[in-house]
Enzyme design. Structure first.
Site, PDB file in Angstrom:
ATOM      1  N   GLU A  24      56.866  40.049 -12.170  1.00  0.00           N
ATOM      2  CA  GLU A  24      57.691  39.536 -13.197  1.00  0.00           C
ATOM      3  C   GLU A  24      58.081  41.117 -13.417  1.00  0.00           C
ATOM      4  OE1 GLU A  24      58.196  36.697 -12.818  1.00  0.00           O
ATOM      5  OE2 GLU A  24      57.295  36.098 -12.264  1.00  0.00           O
ATOM      6  N   HIS A  70      60.318  42.313  -9.912  1.00  0.00           N
ATOM      7  CA  HIS A  70      62.340  41.536 -10.545  1.00  0.00           C
ATOM      8  C   HIS A  70      62.492  42.725 -11.388  1.00  0.00           C
ATOM      9  CE1 HIS A  70      61.842  37.276  -8.595  1.00  0.00           C
ATOM     10  NE2 HIS A  70      60.749  37.358  -8.993  1.00  0.00           N
TER      11      HIS A  70
HETATM   12 ZN    ZN Z   1      58.951  35.361  -8.560  1.00  0.00          ZN
END
Ligand code: ZN
Length: 177
Positions: free
Chosen positions: A131, A134
């Site tokens: 995450e 990202h």
């Molecule tokens: Zn992902």
């Protein structure tokens, strides 16, 4: 609350760095609630804000005892190494065995503004790294080794029309063409 469309690879928002949230207010709480609903509907175990097109530093996750929200997350320390088969809601239907650090030290804030300081390894540590990646503009494809990348490029080329008709240029860029 409502679910939101999840952006898929080739969409440039996935390759851009997100910015910190200065204020954690009712709007952020509402965004987090929608992200949690979207994550569960997908279904997935984590979702970063830019996956639904919001360029802010925020992710939600549920490794089995959640959901939880982390605002302005950063990984300040990593250690070890762990291989795990990883997938991504933005790269639907594909997964790869990816090597990353095993343990991470994550800091950030919760929706009440309290400081979070979490040490996690294996599955949870992997969710955090995925995450935070990202939010830094990286997809799991960036973490493949050379052989995996070659195979992935072939697969992605075959899939591009069905997955990303709206943004062939972004996909070219992702594939390094
Ligand atoms: Zn992902």
């Amino acid at each position: 609350m409502s679910t939101l469309p999840i952006r898929t690879f080739g969409d440039p928002v996935l390759n851009q760095m997100t910015t910190d949230l200065d204020e954690i207010d009712a709007k952020v709480a509402a965004l987090a609630a929608s992200m949690i609903e979207t994550m569960y509907e997908a279904p997935g175990v984590g979702l970063a804000a830019n996956q639904i097109g919001v360029q802010k530093r925020l992710f939600v996750y549920d490794a089995g005892d959640g959901p939880f929200v982390v605002v302005n997350p950063r990984i300040i320390e990593t250690s070890g190494e762990w291989v795990f088969e990883e997938g991504c809601l933005s790269v639907p239907g594909l997964s790869w065995e990816i090597v990353r650090p095993n343990a991470v030290h994550l800091v950030g804030r919760d929706l009440d503004g309290n400081e979070l300081d979490i040490e996690a390894d294996e599955y949870l540590g992997r969710i955090f790294q995925h995450e935070v990646d990202h939010l830094d503009g990286h997809l799991l494809i960036d973490r493949l080794d050379d052989d995996q990348r070659k195979a992935a490029k072939r697969t992605l080329r075959k899939m591009r029309i069905s997955l990303s008709p709206q943004d062939p240029d972004g996909l070219h860029q992702l594939l390094g063409e």
